[in-house]
Design an enzyme around this catalytic site. Structure first.
Site, PDB file in Angstrom:
ATOM      1  N   ASP A 179       0.826  -1.284  -0.113  1.00 15.63           N
ATOM      2  CA  ASP A 179       0.076   0.128   0.012  1.00 15.63           C
ATOM      3  C   ASP A 179       0.853   1.264   0.034  1.00 15.63           C
ATOM      4  O   ASP A 179       1.933   1.371   0.342  1.00 15.63           O
ATOM      5  CB  ASP A 179      -0.791   0.009   1.257  1.00 15.63           C
ATOM      6  CG  ASP A 179      -1.818   0.775   1.227  1.00 15.63           C
ATOM      7  OD1 ASP A 179      -3.153   0.512   0.905  1.00 15.63           O
ATOM      8  OD2 ASP A 179      -1.605   2.336   1.448  1.00 15.63           O
ATOM      9  N   LYS A 236       0.679   3.632   1.887  1.00 11.87           N
ATOM     10  CA  LYS A 236       1.139   3.997   3.190  1.00 11.87           C
ATOM     11  C   LYS A 236       2.328   3.308   3.855  1.00 11.87           C
ATOM     12  O   LYS A 236       2.581   3.888   4.872  1.00 11.87           O
ATOM     13  CB  LYS A 236      -0.234   3.758   4.038  1.00 11.87           C
ATOM     14  CG  LYS A 236      -1.503   4.741   3.549  1.00 11.87           C
ATOM     15  CD  LYS A 236      -2.537   4.764   4.841  1.00 11.87           C
ATOM     16  CE  LYS A 236      -3.995   4.834   4.354  1.00 11.87           C
ATOM     17  NZ  LYS A 236      -4.476   3.630   3.757  1.00 11.87           N
ATOM     18  N   TYR A 288     -15.794  -0.350   4.016  1.00  8.94           N
ATOM     19  CA  TYR A 288     -17.062   0.318   3.477  1.00  8.94           C
ATOM     20  C   TYR A 288     -17.457   1.669   4.186  1.00  8.94           C
ATOM     21  O   TYR A 288     -17.656   1.437   5.493  1.00  8.94           O
ATOM     22  CB  TYR A 288     -18.177  -0.750   3.442  1.00  8.94           C
ATOM     23  CG  TYR A 288     -19.512  -0.148   2.649  1.00  8.94           C
ATOM     24  CD1 TYR A 288     -19.440  -0.379   1.126  1.00  8.94           C
ATOM     25  CD2 TYR A 288     -20.555   0.356   3.174  1.00  8.94           C
ATOM     26  CE1 TYR A 288     -20.411   0.017   0.510  1.00  8.94           C
ATOM     27  CE2 TYR A 288     -21.628   0.580   2.536  1.00  8.94           C
ATOM     28  CZ  TYR A 288     -21.648   0.584   1.033  1.00  8.94           C
ATOM     29  OH  TYR A 288     -22.631   1.026   0.295  1.00  8.94           O
ATOM     30  N   TYR A 330     -13.515   3.291  -5.711  1.00  8.71           N
ATOM     31  CA  TYR A 330     -14.745   2.258  -6.082  1.00  8.71           C
ATOM     32  C   TYR A 330     -14.118   1.246  -7.119  1.00  8.71           C
ATOM     33  O   TYR A 330     -14.872   1.107  -8.231  1.00  8.71           O
ATOM     34  CB  TYR A 330     -15.834   3.018  -6.501  1.00  8.71           C
ATOM     35  CG  TYR A 330     -16.221   3.614  -5.026  1.00  8.71           C
ATOM     36  CD1 TYR A 330     -17.355   3.065  -4.166  1.00  8.71           C
ATOM     37  CD2 TYR A 330     -16.086   5.068  -4.718  1.00  8.71           C
ATOM     38  CE1 TYR A 330     -17.762   3.356  -3.129  1.00  8.71           C
ATOM     39  CE2 TYR A 330     -16.587   5.572  -3.580  1.00  8.71           C
ATOM     40  CZ  TYR A 330     -17.438   4.849  -2.689  1.00  8.71           C
ATOM     41  OH  TYR A 330     -17.766   5.323  -1.437  1.00  8.71           O
ATOM     42  N   HIS A 335     -11.130  -3.964  -3.732  1.00  9.58           N
ATOM     43  CA  HIS A 335      -9.653  -4.152  -3.283  1.00  9.58           C
ATOM     44  C   HIS A 335      -9.806  -4.565  -1.632  1.00  9.58           C
ATOM     45  O   HIS A 335     -10.720  -4.353  -1.114  1.00  9.58           O
ATOM     46  CB  HIS A 335      -8.713  -2.895  -3.315  1.00  9.58           C
ATOM     47  CG  HIS A 335      -9.408  -1.778  -2.788  1.00  9.58           C
ATOM     48  ND1 HIS A 335     -10.047  -0.841  -3.335  1.00  9.58           N
ATOM     49  CD2 HIS A 335      -9.135  -1.341  -1.698  1.00  9.58           C
ATOM     50  CE1 HIS A 335     -10.636  -0.030  -2.588  1.00  9.58           C
ATOM     51  NE2 HIS A 335      -9.550  -0.030  -1.539  1.00  9.58           N
TER      52      HIS A 335
HETATM   53  P1  M7G Z   1      -9.737   2.815   0.175  1.00  9.85           P
HETATM   54  O1  M7G Z   1     -10.557   2.010   1.186  1.00  9.85           O
HETATM   55  O2  M7G Z   1     -10.466   2.927  -1.005  1.00  9.85           O
HETATM   56  O3  M7G Z   1      -9.249   4.207   0.714  1.00  9.85           O
HETATM   57  O4  M7G Z   1      -8.415   2.001   0.415  1.00  9.85           O
HETATM   58  P2  M7G Z   1      -8.727   4.896   1.915  1.00  9.85           P
HETATM   59  O5  M7G Z   1      -7.462   5.499   1.270  1.00  9.85           O
HETATM   60  O6  M7G Z   1      -9.535   6.178   2.333  1.00  9.85           O
HETATM   61  O7  M7G Z   1      -8.548   3.855   2.925  1.00  9.85           O
HETATM   62  C1  M7G Z   1      -7.611   2.429  -0.918  1.00  9.85           C
HETATM   63  C2  M7G Z   1      -6.085   1.872  -0.319  1.00  9.85           C
HETATM   64  O8  M7G Z   1      -5.342   2.204  -1.438  1.00  9.85           O
HETATM   65  C3  M7G Z   1      -5.588   2.812   0.748  1.00  9.85           C
HETATM   66  O9  M7G Z   1      -5.193   1.987   1.524  1.00  9.85           O
HETATM   67  C4  M7G Z   1      -4.491   3.683  -0.082  1.00  9.85           C
HETATM   68  O10 M7G Z   1      -3.483   4.150   0.586  1.00  9.85           O
HETATM   69  C5  M7G Z   1      -4.071   2.881  -1.032  1.00  9.85           C
HETATM   70  N1  M7G Z   1      -3.447   3.679  -2.233  1.00  9.85           N
HETATM   71  C6  M7G Z   1      -4.125   4.798  -2.833  1.00  9.85           C
HETATM   72  N2  M7G Z   1      -3.537   5.125  -3.790  1.00  9.85           N
HETATM   73  C7  M7G Z   1      -3.833   6.307  -4.717  1.00  9.85           C
HETATM   74  C8  M7G Z   1      -2.444   4.177  -4.204  1.00  9.85           C
HETATM   75  C9  M7G Z   1      -1.246   4.195  -5.247  1.00  9.85           C
HETATM   76  O11 M7G Z   1      -1.191   4.898  -6.022  1.00  9.85           O
HETATM   77  N3  M7G Z   1      -0.654   2.866  -4.869  1.00  9.85           N
HETATM   78  C10 M7G Z   1      -0.805   2.149  -3.944  1.00  9.85           C
HETATM   79  N4  M7G Z   1       0.108   1.060  -3.835  1.00  9.85           N
HETATM   80  N5  M7G Z   1      -1.777   2.124  -2.884  1.00  9.85           N
HETATM   81  C11 M7G Z   1      -2.397   3.196  -3.069  1.00  9.85           C
END
Ligand code: M7G
Length: 342
Positions: free
Chosen positions: A210, A212, A274, A279, A282
């Site tokens: 991720d 993060k 959720y 969307y 994942h």
């Molecule tokens: P989410 O539940 O849709 O949203 O999870 P959240 O960000 O509010 O948790 C999306 C997950 O994808 C998150 O844990 C993000 O840190 C991760 N993520 C987002 N982006 C834009 C990227 C990316 O460009 N690369 C990777 N590897 N992870 C990402």
């Protein structure tokens, strides 16, 4: 044979340290997908200048700050031309195998006070041990600025009908771009970071660290599994038909993490958000001991529970009421509040 002069506790710690060093080393397929990839070469931000507009959020406990800035300004008179960027700065966790180096030699120290056997200092670490994880969103949209702005949260309870009548039409017009997801699936970005892939177009997925996680320590291990199949927006749209995909993600994702990082399945939290922010279906894999943002009960749904719910009732998520929190300024919250008045 173990050295008997070494205290058992210390020996155990040393064994653990050795294990920790090795778990972050590339696995058998390490040449193809090295851990901690990217290059050591110095890089530049994708913009010039940075005029702080607002601190969107900060946490002294988590040692993280979210900044909104104007970049690429031409006039420099602060009249608002230029683009928006979000920059997230985060002090990284200590790396157990390197931390002792901070105290070796004569580190740069400032005494704060000393009293009897107690003293506190400011220690200025050498460059290699003082990195700050920096995440850039550029150009940032209004939706990104809202996503990162600290806001009061309000719980919403969404029935299956609410999803169809209120949430879905809103999502279709308002959700964040998922271009980054397609870039990963099509190997246009982060291809060298992929930890595991099941290439099946229907029931396959890509497992990748991720955004993060800096991959330097396992305490905050964080990977995501992104399904190849397009069009499944979220948990809400899952039915019995998706069970093979979900079982693959759970089982193969856990196996890949065990193989690459030697973290066993009972030490992993595997869940869906959720609502998610993006969307395209994942699944999050985080270290159990890590309180990852979004792992609270109002947002995280354990994948094992999701699978079992669908096994009992293939349409479970079509008709269940689901609870989640929305930020105070989110138009969706207003839509729910208005709908509930009528
Ligand atoms: P989410 O539940 O849709 O949203 O999870 P959240 O960000 O509010 O948790 C999306 C997950 O994808 C998150 O844990 C993000 O840190 C991760 N993520 C987002 N982006 C834009 C990227 C990316 O460009 N690369 C990777 N590897 N992870 C990402």
């Amino acid at each position: 044979m173990a050295d008997p002069s070494v205290q058992p506790g210390k020996r155990k710690r040393e064994e653990e340290e050795k294990k920790e060093e090795s778990v972050l080393a590339p696995g058998p397929e390490g040449d193809k997908a090295p851990v901690g990839n990217g290059t050591a070469a110095s890089a530049r931000f994708p913009f010039s200048g940075f005029r702080l507009q607002k601190v969107l959020k900060e946490s002294s406990r988590d040692k993280i700050i979210f900044l909104h800035g104007k970049v690429n300004e031409t006039s420099g008179d602060g009249d608002g031309d230029g683009d928006d960027a979000v920059v997230i700065l985060e002090k990284t966790p200590f790396q157990v195998d390197q931390v002792a180096q901070l105290l070796l030699g004569s580190p740069e120290l400032q005494l704060q006070f000393s009293n009897d056997i107690y003293s506190t200092y400011n220690l200025f670490p050498p460059k290699l041990l003082s990195d700050i994880k920096t995440t850039v969103v550029y150009p940032a949209t209004e939706k990104h600025l809202k996503k990162y702005l600290r806001q009061d949260l309000h719980l919403v309870r969404e029935t299956g009908d609410d999803y169809k009548n209120i949430t879905l039409p809103y999502l279709d017009s308002q959700s964040l771009s998922i271009q980054w997801v397609y870039n990963i699936l099509e190997k246009k970005a982060e291809a060298d970071r992929i930890v595991f892939e099941n290439p099946d177009p229907l029931d396959g997925f890509v497992l990748i660290p991720d955004l993060k996680w800096n991959q330097k320590q396992l305490d905050d291990l964080y990977l995501i599994a992104i399904c190849h199949r397009r069009g499944i927006k979220s948990l809400r749209e899952l039915t019995g038909e998706h069970l093979p995909l979900l079982r693959n993600i759970l089982q193969q994702g856990q196996e890949a993490i065990q193989q690459r990082y030697q973290v066993k399945e009972e030490r992993l939290r595997v869940y869906l958000h959720y609502q998610p922010s993006y969307y395209h279906l994942h699944v999050h894999f985080t270290a159990l001991g890590f309180e990852a943002p979004g792992s609270g009960v109002e947002r995280a749904h354990l994948l094992t529970d999701v699978i079992e719910n669908l096994e009992c009732d293939p349409d479970y998520y079509q008709h269940r009421t689901l609870t989640f929190a929305l930020r105070a300024d989110e138009p969706l919250l207003k839509l729910f509040q208005e709908a509930k008045k009528n």
